[in-house]
Design a protein around this motif. Structure first.
Motif, PDB file in Angstrom:
ATOM      1  N   VAL A 190      73.857  42.791  41.482  1.00  0.00           N
ATOM      2  CA  VAL A 190      72.540  42.310  41.877  1.00  0.00           C
ATOM      3  C   VAL A 190      71.539  43.427  41.613  1.00  0.00           C
ATOM      4  O   VAL A 190      71.878  44.613  41.724  1.00  0.00           O
ATOM      5  N   GLY A 191      70.315  43.056  41.242  1.00  0.00           N
ATOM      6  CA  GLY A 191      69.333  44.090  40.955  1.00  0.00           C
ATOM      7  C   GLY A 191      68.081  43.543  40.320  1.00  0.00           C
ATOM      8  O   GLY A 191      67.750  42.359  40.464  1.00  0.00           O
ATOM      9  N   ALA A 192      67.378  44.423  39.621  1.00  0.00           N
ATOM     10  CA  ALA A 192      66.081  44.074  39.052  1.00  0.00           C
ATOM     11  C   ALA A 192      65.947  44.635  37.645  1.00  0.00           C
ATOM     12  O   ALA A 192      66.501  45.695  37.319  1.00  0.00           O
ATOM     13  N   HIS A 193      65.224  43.907  36.812  1.00  0.00           N
ATOM     14  CA  HIS A 193      64.858  44.338  35.461  1.00  0.00           C
ATOM     15  C   HIS A 193      63.340  44.316  35.354  1.00  0.00           C
ATOM     16  O   HIS A 193      62.683  43.463  35.955  1.00  0.00           O
ATOM     17  N   TYR A 194      62.782  45.220  34.563  1.00  0.00           N
ATOM     18  CA  TYR A 194      61.343  45.187  34.281  1.00  0.00           C
ATOM     19  C   TYR A 194      61.142  45.150  32.775  1.00  0.00           C
ATOM     20  O   TYR A 194      61.673  45.996  32.045  1.00  0.00           O
ATOM     21  N   GLY A 195      60.375  44.163  32.301  1.00  0.00           N
ATOM     22  CA  GLY A 195      60.085  44.030  30.881  1.00  0.00           C
ATOM     23  C   GLY A 195      58.683  44.527  30.575  1.00  0.00           C
ATOM     24  O   GLY A 195      57.692  44.025  31.125  1.00  0.00           O
ATOM     25  N   LEU A 196      58.589  45.526  29.704  1.00  0.00           N
ATOM     26  CA  LEU A 196      57.312  46.112  29.295  1.00  0.00           C
ATOM     27  C   LEU A 196      57.019  45.672  27.868  1.00  0.00           C
ATOM     28  O   LEU A 196      57.519  46.259  26.905  1.00  0.00           O
ATOM     29  N   GLY A 197      56.235  44.595  27.722  1.00  0.00           N
ATOM     30  CA  GLY A 197      55.904  44.113  26.386  1.00  0.00           C
ATOM     31  C   GLY A 197      55.006  45.085  25.637  1.00  0.00           C
ATOM     32  O   GLY A 197      54.041  45.602  26.201  1.00  0.00           O
ATOM     33  N   LEU A 198      55.331  45.329  24.374  1.00  0.00           N
ATOM     34  CA  LEU A 198      54.566  46.273  23.555  1.00  0.00           C
ATOM     35  C   LEU A 198      53.773  45.596  22.453  1.00  0.00           C
ATOM     36  O   LEU A 198      52.927  46.237  21.826  1.00  0.00           O
ATOM     37  N   THR A 199      54.034  44.331  22.202  1.00  0.00           N
ATOM     38  CA  THR A 199      53.363  43.636  21.102  1.00  0.00           C
ATOM     39  C   THR A 199      52.297  42.687  21.627  1.00  0.00           C
ATOM     40  O   THR A 199      52.356  42.208  22.763  1.00  0.00           O
ATOM     41  N   ASN A 200      51.331  42.415  20.777  1.00  0.00           N
ATOM     42  CA  ASN A 200      50.278  41.450  21.082  1.00  0.00           C
ATOM     43  C   ASN A 200      50.836  40.052  20.849  1.00  0.00           C
ATOM     44  O   ASN A 200      51.126  39.678  19.715  1.00  0.00           O
ATOM     45  N   VAL A 201      51.001  39.287  21.919  1.00  0.00           N
ATOM     46  CA  VAL A 201      51.563  37.942  21.778  1.00  0.00           C
ATOM     47  C   VAL A 201      50.493  36.893  21.524  1.00  0.00           C
ATOM     48  O   VAL A 201      50.803  35.714  21.320  1.00  0.00           O
ATOM     49  N   GLN A 202      49.243  37.311  21.517  1.00  0.00           N
ATOM     50  CA  GLN A 202      48.146  36.384  21.223  1.00  0.00           C
ATOM     51  C   GLN A 202      48.051  36.154  19.722  1.00  0.00           C
ATOM     52  O   GLN A 202      48.028  37.105  18.947  1.00  0.00           O
ATOM     53  N   ALA A 203      48.005  34.901  19.315  1.00  0.00           N
ATOM     54  CA  ALA A 203      47.999  34.600  17.882  1.00  0.00           C
ATOM     55  C   ALA A 203      46.668  34.926  17.235  1.00  0.00           C
ATOM     56  O   ALA A 203      46.616  35.415  16.111  1.00  0.00           O
ATOM     57  N   ALA A 204      45.568  34.649  17.906  1.00  0.00           N
ATOM     58  CA  ALA A 204      44.239  34.901  17.346  1.00  0.00           C
ATOM     59  C   ALA A 204      43.696  36.221  17.886  1.00  0.00           C
ATOM     60  O   ALA A 204      43.966  36.610  19.016  1.00  0.00           O
ATOM     61  N   GLY A 205      42.910  36.909  17.051  1.00  0.00           N
ATOM     62  CA  GLY A 205      42.268  38.139  17.501  1.00  0.00           C
ATOM     63  C   GLY A 205      43.195  39.325  17.574  1.00  0.00           C
ATOM     64  O   GLY A 205      43.276  40.011  18.588  1.00  0.00           O
ATOM     65  N   HIS A 206      43.921  39.605  16.489  1.00  0.00           N
ATOM     66  CA  HIS A 206      44.850  40.730  16.466  1.00  0.00           C
ATOM     67  C   HIS A 206      44.087  42.020  16.187  1.00  0.00           C
ATOM     68  O   HIS A 206      43.968  42.468  15.051  1.00  0.00           O
ATOM     69  N   ASP A 207      43.530  42.620  17.207  1.00  0.00           N
ATOM     70  CA  ASP A 207      42.850  43.887  17.060  1.00  0.00           C
ATOM     71  C   ASP A 207      42.961  44.657  18.358  1.00  0.00           C
ATOM     72  O   ASP A 207      43.588  44.216  19.313  1.00  0.00           O
ATOM     73  N   ASP A 208      42.337  45.835  18.388  1.00  0.00           N
ATOM     74  CA  ASP A 208      42.462  46.692  19.556  1.00  0.00           C
ATOM     75  C   ASP A 208      41.698  46.166  20.764  1.00  0.00           C
ATOM     76  O   ASP A 208      41.921  46.615  21.886  1.00  0.00           O
ATOM     77  N   ASP A 209      40.773  45.237  20.545  1.00  0.00           N
ATOM     78  CA  ASP A 209      39.937  44.760  21.640  1.00  0.00           C
ATOM     79  C   ASP A 209      40.458  43.474  22.267  1.00  0.00           C
ATOM     80  O   ASP A 209      40.131  43.171  23.416  1.00  0.00           O
ATOM     81  N   ASN A 210      41.225  42.678  21.521  1.00  0.00           N
ATOM     82  CA  ASN A 210      41.725  41.404  22.024  1.00  0.00           C
ATOM     83  C   ASN A 210      43.252  41.379  21.941  1.00  0.00           C
ATOM     84  O   ASN A 210      43.808  41.367  20.847  1.00  0.00           O
ATOM     85  N   TYR A 211      43.882  41.392  23.070  1.00  0.00           N
ATOM     86  CA  TYR A 211      45.343  41.344  23.049  1.00  0.00           C
ATOM     87  C   TYR A 211      45.872  40.799  24.368  1.00  0.00           C
ATOM     88  O   TYR A 211      45.200  40.787  25.393  1.00  0.00           O
ATOM     89  N   ARG A 212      47.123  40.322  24.310  1.00  0.00           N
ATOM     90  CA  ARG A 212      47.902  39.920  25.478  1.00  0.00           C
ATOM     91  C   ARG A 212      49.286  40.543  25.329  1.00  0.00           C
ATOM     92  O   ARG A 212      49.905  40.428  24.269  1.00  0.00           O
ATOM     93  N   ARG A 213      49.762  41.183  26.382  1.00  0.00           N
ATOM     94  CA  ARG A 213      51.092  41.783  26.364  1.00  0.00           C
ATOM     95  C   ARG A 213      51.843  41.340  27.606  1.00  0.00           C
ATOM     96  O   ARG A 213      51.336  41.459  28.727  1.00  0.00           O
ATOM     97  N   ASN A 214      53.039  40.821  27.395  1.00  0.00           N
ATOM     98  CA  ASN A 214      53.835  40.338  28.518  1.00  0.00           C
ATOM     99  C   ASN A 214      54.309  41.490  29.400  1.00  0.00           C
ATOM    100  O   ASN A 214      54.689  42.557  28.915  1.00  0.00           O
ATOM    101  N   ARG A 215      54.263  41.243  30.686  1.00  0.00           N
ATOM    102  CA  ARG A 215      54.794  42.174  31.692  1.00  0.00           C
ATOM    103  C   ARG A 215      55.550  41.346  32.720  1.00  0.00           C
ATOM    104  O   ARG A 215      55.159  40.225  33.014  1.00  0.00           O
ATOM    105  N   GLY A 216      56.618  41.882  33.287  1.00  0.00           N
ATOM    106  CA  GLY A 216      57.269  41.073  34.308  1.00  0.00           C
ATOM    107  C   GLY A 216      58.549  41.649  34.869  1.00  0.00           C
ATOM    108  O   GLY A 216      59.219  42.481  34.239  1.00  0.00           O
ATOM    109  N   TRP A 217      58.875  41.166  36.074  1.00  0.00           N
ATOM    110  CA  TRP A 217      60.096  41.526  36.779  1.00  0.00           C
ATOM    111  C   TRP A 217      61.097  40.379  36.733  1.00  0.00           C
ATOM    112  O   TRP A 217      60.699  39.215  36.778  1.00  0.00           O
TER     113      TRP A 217
END
Length: 227
Positions: A190-217
């Motif tokens: 039993v325990g916990a995992h943490y996912g640190l997303g490093l990629t931009n998962v947003q399809a539109a607006g791939h630049d330094d100003d517009n991004y979405r990165r997954n984070r979660g436990w």
């Protein structure tokens, strides 16, 4: 794209090294299953012309389930590849002057985390610590939006487009790092995992100003099928 694929490269490289190392070890492979609760969100930024601001998103509750393998390497070192179905996403809401708007994105991924783990023994139990890359493939994406304007309320649910085109909403591939801490007693863990997303998962607006990165436990309970 090179950044997105680098965790896949390291995942495959770790598996290759583990196969070579395990061939020299007498310890048996172990297989198991695990599942549990997810609390996920997204690190999000919007902007243009070098000006950006962060968006505050709330956690989405989801689930994960899948299979686990443990490949002994040397001593208390092991490699832990997994194949999981995992529900990620976020909740967003904003209200002002009695009016409100919000949406919930539910993202279903098949993920492949590959972690290098170290086992610390403590009597009949063991603490298992690990880290490594993960790669996920988005298989379904759905958004539920709601709004309250004056005395009227609206709710609408629909599928989001997956791909890298101008009309798509989310990228197919997510990649990042996975960290884990588990307590193991006999065959149960039993325990916990943490996912640190490093990629931009947003399809539109791939630049330094517009991004979405997954984070979660992931809070997980699992069992090995053999000792």
């Amino acid at each position: 794209m090179n950044i997105a694929l680098s965790p896949l490269f390291w995942s495959l490289a770790l598996c290759g090294l583990a196969t070579t190392a395990h061939a020299q070890s007498n310890a048996p492979l172990r297989f198991g299953v695990r599942g549990g609760l997810n609390l996920s969100t997204q690190q999000q930024s919007v902007g243009s012309n070098g000006r950006r601001s962060s968006v505050s998103n709330d956690n989405l509750t989801g689930v994960h389930t899948g299979i686990v393998a443990e490949v002994p390497l040397a001593g208390d070192l092991s490699l832990r590849p997994e194949l999981l179905f995992s529900r990620k996403g976020l909740e967003y809401s904003y209200s002002a002057l009695g009016q409100s708007i919000g949406y919930t994105d539910k993202l279903s991924y098949l993920t492949l985390p590959v972690s290098l783990t170290y086992r610390v023994h403590a009597g009949p139990a063991a603490l298992v610590l690990g880290a490594g890359p993960y790669v996920g493939v988005l298989v379904n994406a759905e958004r539920t939006g709601s709004a309250k304007v004056l005395s009227s309320s609206f709710t609408r649910t629909g599928d989001l487009n997956i791909g890298s085109g101008d009309n798509d909403d989310y990228q197919t591939v997510d990649a990042g790092l996975n960290f884990q801490g588990l307590v193991e007693v006999d065959r149960v863990f039993v325990g916990a995992h943490y996912g640190l997303g490093l990629t931009n998962v947003q399809a539109a607006g791939h630049d330094d100003d517009n991004y979405r990165r997954n984070r979660g436990w992931e809070f997980t309970l699992g069992v090995y099928l053999a000792k």
